[in-house]
Design a protein around this motif. Structure first.
Motif, short mmCIF file in Angstrom:
data_model
loop_
_atom_site.label_atom_id
_atom_site.label_comp_id
_atom_site.label_asym_id
_atom_site.label_seq_id
_atom_site.Cartn_x
_atom_site.Cartn_y
_atom_site.Cartn_z
N ALA A 1 0.84 -1.20 0.00
CA ALA A 1 0.00 0.00 0.00
C ALA A 1 0.88 1.26 0.00
O ALA A 1 0.63 2.23 -0.74
N GLU A 2 1.93 1.20 0.82
CA GLU A 2 2.81 2.34 0.92
C GLU A 2 3.55 2.58 -0.40
O GLU A 2 3.71 3.72 -0.86
N GLU A 3 3.96 1.48 -1.02
CA GLU A 3 4.66 1.55 -2.30
C GLU A 3 3.78 2.22 -3.36
O GLU A 3 4.22 3.12 -4.10
N MET A 4 2.52 1.77 -3.41
CA MET A 4 1.60 2.33 -4.40
C MET A 4 1.37 3.81 -4.15
O MET A 4 1.32 4.62 -5.07
N ARG A 5 1.20 4.14 -2.90
CA ARG A 5 0.96 5.54 -2.54
C ARG A 5 2.12 6.42 -3.00
O ARG A 5 1.92 7.48 -3.61
N GLN A 6 3.34 5.91 -2.75
CA GLN A 6 4.53 6.65 -3.17
C GLN A 6 4.59 6.81 -4.69
O GLN A 6 4.91 7.88 -5.22
N ASP A 7 4.28 5.69 -5.40
CA ASP A 7 4.32 5.73 -6.87
C ASP A 7 3.34 6.77 -7.41
O ASP A 7 3.65 7.53 -8.34
N ILE A 8 2.15 6.76 -6.85
CA ILE A 8 1.12 7.71 -7.35
C ILE A 8 1.55 9.16 -7.08
O ILE A 8 1.50 10.01 -7.97
N LEU A 9 2.01 9.39 -5.87
CA LEU A 9 2.39 10.75 -5.51
C LEU A 9 3.61 11.22 -6.28
O LEU A 9 3.81 12.42 -6.51
N ALA A 10 4.43 10.23 -6.71
CA ALA A 10 5.64 10.59 -7.44
C ALA A 10 5.32 11.03 -8.87
O ALA A 10 6.13 11.71 -9.52
N ALA A 11 4.14 10.62 -9.37
CA ALA A 11 3.78 11.01 -10.73
C ALA A 11 3.37 12.50 -10.73
O ALA A 11 2.62 12.92 -9.84
N PRO A 12 3.90 13.28 -11.70
CA PRO A 12 3.65 14.73 -11.68
C PRO A 12 2.16 15.09 -11.65
O PRO A 12 1.74 16.00 -10.93
N GLU A 13 1.35 14.37 -12.43
CA GLU A 13 -0.07 14.74 -12.48
C GLU A 13 -0.83 14.42 -11.20
O GLU A 13 -1.96 14.85 -11.02
N PHE A 14 -0.19 13.56 -10.32
CA PHE A 14 -0.90 13.18 -9.10
C PHE A 14 -0.21 13.69 -7.83
O PHE A 14 -0.59 13.29 -6.73
N ASN A 15 0.79 14.58 -7.99
CA ASN A 15 1.56 14.90 -6.79
C ASN A 15 0.76 15.71 -5.76
O ASN A 15 1.16 15.81 -4.61
N ASP A 16 -0.37 16.21 -6.18
CA ASP A 16 -1.21 16.90 -5.18
C ASP A 16 -2.45 16.06 -4.82
O ASP A 16 -3.39 16.56 -4.22
N ALA A 17 -2.40 14.81 -5.25
CA ALA A 17 -3.58 13.97 -5.00
C ALA A 17 -3.67 13.59 -3.52
O ALA A 17 -2.67 13.54 -2.82
N GLU A 18 -4.94 13.34 -3.10
CA GLU A 18 -5.14 12.79 -1.74
C GLU A 18 -5.27 11.27 -1.90
O GLU A 18 -6.19 10.78 -2.53
N VAL A 19 -4.29 10.54 -1.33
CA VAL A 19 -4.32 9.07 -1.43
C VAL A 19 -4.59 8.49 -0.05
O VAL A 19 -3.85 8.76 0.89
N GLU A 20 -5.67 7.75 0.03
CA GLU A 20 -6.01 7.12 1.32
C GLU A 20 -5.91 5.61 1.19
O GLU A 20 -6.10 5.04 0.11
N VAL A 21 -5.63 4.97 2.34
CA VAL A 21 -5.49 3.51 2.34
C VAL A 21 -6.50 2.89 3.32
O VAL A 21 -6.64 3.37 4.44
#
Lengths: 801, 150
Positions: free
Chosen positions: B13-33
């Motif tokens: 879960a943590e890995e996925m969260r990091q991957d998503i946030l690392a993408a430029p278009e999602f770096n301001d996304a709210e990711v919840e687990v």
């Protein structure tokens, strides 16, 4: 000189001592000898027949005594004789109480010699006689004659005494018959006592026949019985007949001759006089010749009596007796009544014997059948344990037929026909019985190869019917049935039972006989039972065959899988090990860089987790293939062990969600015990076991709890243990006992059902077993702590202790 | 941009969260687990109201992490088992008005055909993408596609 009262007492005493119907002759002898006569005869009137007048009746000598004449001298007098005329005169007079006044015929030698109507006088040299009509109650019985052959007349005093006592003779005669008859009944009762039932049946019946012949004073007395299984013919079973060997196969059909008629009508019969050669007479001429030879002279007409042997309404046969030796030559109803009485005793006895024999046979038959079936089941059991169960089918079929052949001796041949692979025909699988193997070799071969169609045209056969109906077919008269056997024309009756299991039809079990209606009722039941047993055996045999094949395939597949797992795990092991080493080295290098340190630590944790899984898979592959794991034991060093455990604890902690706040702690001090004792373990496998326990602890611990690893001694110091305890999902004492079983996880704790293969603890136990150690699960205590302990046997104490 | 990850493995879960946030278009996304099925069910009302733009679903999700307060699984969970947890969550999402159109990416170690069979049994067909876990790139690709097509 001639005292009537003394003579009367003597006669009464003599009568009381008689045991046979011929005992009257003894009284007559006393009369003759005491009264100076040479002979004495008791004549009895023949029964009055319907429409017959007294004058037409006859007088028959029922007992007689003649000095100098030992052979039987039978006489039947007409009413025209002197004696008859005297009796007629008595009948004309009033009956008793005037009987004492009946005329007494006294004839002197002169008159007698002139009497041409008395050939007896000439034959015996009779010179004079006195004839006295006698009464029995109010019935005119007949006459008693006192005879003299020697010189001189009978004395007047003697005649007066004779007149006084002779009227007693009929009553004493009746008394003797009653007495002898009851004695016969009593002694036959003794012979047929229950305690004597163990004796051979025919021997007992011989004794009964002999006793009857003795009482009746007859040459022949025989008992004829119908066979146990019934029928219309009675056979000689017991006799006193001296020519038994010549007549041992004598038998009568219902209604055949006199004896057969009694068997048919179940009515007693008495024939007053018969002559040898009479077509209704039962005895062969040869028997008559023997009688003639033994009596050396003219044969009297033969008295013949027979009574049915009944038990209730059940008709078992006939008891008959005939041909008097020395009188009485004439039997009356009273004699017949005693014969009926004895026949009744025999009937009761035969009935009991037959029922007992039937029960004994039934019991023996059942015992034999049960033993046969038990033997068969044992054979089936033994056969199924053979590597190739299908190979013993032939032997099984033969054994089943042998059991049936013992239980149904009426079957002259038996066969098992099985459905061929196409399902279109029945084929003869096995046969038993002479008829199958008789005839030319070509004929036998032809029969063996016979095929019986089940479908299509020409299916009007017994086998096709049974196949269609799934029921047993019983054909008592095969040639007259619609299922005429063209294949086995000698068959007259047949039973065809289906060999089935559930709805599955395998073939037929056939019983044949060359006799019509050969089979008893039970034959059908036995055939059906054997058919079902065979169906069960064949069905189970096939299923076991299928299971064996499946087992072989599964075993082969498991072996291949195990090899594959082992190979894969082996191949993975090296890169995982290297990855682990590099991650460890990397972690040391980036110790000063927090941004990288966390990543590397996570990487290391993942590597350990993977390595753990690979080790588990490899070990599982080994034990799944029934291979004992190989271990290389090393003495455990406290410092190295603690370091290794701390690394493992750290790596597992890295894999957990920090939010759960589960702490792993190694109690290093507790391992000081290793300074005092020696324990050994395969370090690689130890690492694997600890990893599995930590996995479990991490998985089942509650948040904000501690997983503690410690060392110690257990079981009175005999074992060193490494314990992993945690607070979390509880383990009850019951669960603790079974938790390590393969695939077992707690049933009461729901979340244990969620995931995992359930083999972790099982592998730990297997590895410990290879170390001669144990897995000990300490159930959850009151503080909620559960501990899993790896127990290693202590190899010895260190010198420094 | 709001993204929900339903995954019981903390590292993943943590890995996925990091991957998503690392993408430029999602770096301001709210990711919840959400880590367990029980948590998903307990928070489902909130999940409906949250208006997620994308939901990433694992399939094999444990019912609950051990704790003294843990609740016994619901009857359907007991009957259906651990292997269908993600599919049950998907069914709940598709049956709720607020989430029936929300893009869902199935992210699992299970074979695709097994997942499709499980989905078919539940009569739930609208899934944006099924992505295997063992490769991170397809996940990001699927996430982008799903968000784009929504």
């Amino acid at each position: 000189m001639f005292h009537p009262a003394q003579l009367a007492v003597k006669l009464v005493e003599q009568a009381a001592a008689q045991k046979t119907f011929s005992g009257v002759a003894a009284l007559l002898r006393t009369l003759a000898e005491d009264l100076g006569a040479d002979g004495c005869v008791l004549f009895q009137l023949t029964p009055l027949k319907r429409g017959q007048r007294l004058r037409e009746r006859e007088l028959i000598a029922t007992a007689q005594y003649f000095r100098e004449h030992e052979k039987p001298v039978w006489r039947k007098l007409t009413m025209e004789s002197r004696t008859g005329a005297n009796v007629l005169r008595a009948a004309g007079a009033a009956g008793p109480p005037q009987a004492a006044r009946v005329p007494v015929e006294r004839l002197g030698s002169r008159v007698f010699e002139e009497d041409s109507r008395s050939p007896i006088a000439k034959e015996l040299g009779l010179r004079s006689f006195v004839s006295l009509p006698v009464w029995l109650g109010s019935e005119l019985y007949g006459a008693v004659n006192l005879c003299r052959c020697s010189e001189g007349e009978l004395m007047e005093e003697a005649i007066e005494a004779f007149v006084a006592v002779a009227p007693m003779i009929p009553q004493l005669s009746v008394n003797i018959v009653n007495q002898a008859g009851f004695d016969l009944w009593r002694t036959v009762g003794e012979l047929l006592k229950p305690g004597r039932r163990d004796s051979k049946m025919s021997k007992t019946l011989d004794q009964v026949a002999a006793r009857v012949a003795e009482t009746f004073n007859t040459f022949e007395s025989s008992i004829y019985l119908v066979p146990s299984n019934g029928g219309d013919t009675i056979h000689l079973e017991g006799t006193q007949w001296p020519f038994r060997e010549e007549h041992h196969q004598r038998s009568f059909r219902k209604g055949e001759s006199l004896t057969g008629k009694v068997f048919e009508t179940k009515e007693p019969n008495l024939v007053e006089s018969l002559k040898i050669g009479d077509p209704t007479f039962d005895l062969e001429d040869v028997a008559g010749e023997h009688v003639k030879a033994s009596v050396e002279g003219e044969l009297p007409p033969l008295g013949w009596l027979a009574a049915p042997i009944l038990d209730g309404v059940r008709n078992y046969g006939v008891l008959r007796t005939c041909m008097s030796r020395t009188g009485p030559y004439y039997f009356d109803k009273r004699h017949l009544e005693f014969l009926v009485l004895v026949a009744g005793q025999v009937g009761d006895w035969v009935g009991i014997r037959r029922r007992e024999d039937r029960l004994r046979r039934e019991a023996q038959w059942l015992e034999s059948l049960v033993k046969g079936l038990t033997r068969l089941n044992q054979q089936v059991h033994d056969g199924w344990n053979m590597p190739a169960p299908q190979n013993y089918q032939k032997q099984l079929l033969v054994s089943a037929m042998s059991v049936a052949a013992e239980a149904i001796p009426e079957a002259s041949n038996l066969s098992v026909r099985l459905v061929d692979p196409t399902g279109e025909f029945l084929e003869i699988a096995e046969t038993l019985g002479e008829a199958w193997h008789s005839g030319s070799a070509k004929e036998i071969e032809r029969r063996r190869k016979l095929r019986f169609p089940l479908k299509g045209k020409d299916t009007n056969t017994a086998g096709a019917w049974v196949h269609r109906e799934r029921r047993t077919l019983w054909i008592p008269d095969l040639p007259k049935s619609e299922f005429i056997s063209h294949s086995f024309p000698e068959s007259r009756s047949m039973i065809v039972a289906p060999i089935i299991a559930g709805e599955e039809f395998f073939g037929t079990f056939d019983l044949r006989s060359e006799r019509p209606a050969a089979f008893p009722d039970r034959a059908k039941n036995v055939a059906e039972m054997i058919g079902r047993q065979l169906g069960l055996y064949i069905s189970l045999g096939r299923k076991i065959g299928e299971l064996s094949a499946a087992k072989r395939r599964l075993s082969s597949s498991l072996n291949a899988q195990s090899m594959t797992f082992e190979n894969l795990a082996h191949q993975l092991k090296t890169p995982m090990f290297l990855a682990m080493r590099r991650a460890t080295r990397l972690a040391e290098r980036v110790a000063g860089r927090p941004d990288l340190s966390a990543e590397v630590s996570a990487l290391r944790g993942l590597c350990r987790r993977s390595e753990q899984i690979v080790k588990n898979v490899r070990f599982f592959a080994e034990i799944a293939n029934d291979t004992k794991p190989t271990i290389v034991e090393t003495t455990l060093d406290r410092e190295l062990l603690v370091k290794s455990l701390e690394e493992a604890a750290r790596d597992h902690a890295l894999l957990l969600d920090p939010k759960r706040s589960i702490v792993f702690k190694v109690d290093a001090e507790s391992f000081q015990v290793l300074d005092h004792v020696v324990a050994q373990a395969d370090l690689g496998l130890l690492d694997q076991m600890v990893g599995n326990l930590l996995d479990n602890a991490a998985k089942y611990s509650f948040p904000k709890t501690e997983v503690r690893i410690r060392g110690g001694l257990a079981r009175n110091g005999g074992y060193f243990y490494i314990g992993v305890s945690n607070r979390g999902v509880a383990v009850s004492p019951e669960e603790a006992r079974t938790l390590a079983d393969r695939g077992q996880r707690s049933d009461t704790v729901i979340w244990r059902k969620q995931e995992g293969s359930g083999i972790g603890l099982h592998l730990v136990e297997e590895i410990l077993e290879a170390h001669k150690g144990h897995l000990e699960i300490v159930p959850t205590n009151s503080q909620g702590v559960t501990e899993f302990r790896l127990l290693f046997p202590v190899a010895g104490a260190l010198a420094k202790v | 941009m709001k993204i929900l990850i339903v995954e019981d493995d903390y590292l993943f879960a943590e890995e996925m969260r990091q991957d998503i946030l690392a993408a430029p278009e999602f770096n301001d996304a709210e990711v919840e687990v959400v880590g367990t099925e029980q948590e998903f069910r307990d928070r489902f009302e909130q999940i409906q109201q949250a208006g997620y733009d994308l939901i990433i679903l694992d399939v094999m999700i444990r019912w609950v992490d051990p704790s003294p307060e843990a609740r016994k699984p619901d009857a359907d969970v007991l009957e259906d088992g651990y292997f269908r947890a993600g599919i049950r969550c998907l069914q709940m999402l598709r049956q709720a008005q607020a989430t029936k159109e929300t893009p869902v990416v199935i992210h699992s170690n299970m074979d695709e055909k097994d997942i499709l069979a499980a989905i078919a049994m539940r009569h739930v067909h609208e899934v944006s993408k099924i992505v295997p876990k063992w490769n991170a790139d397809p996940l990001m690709k699927a996430v982008r596609q799903a968000i784009k097509s929504a």
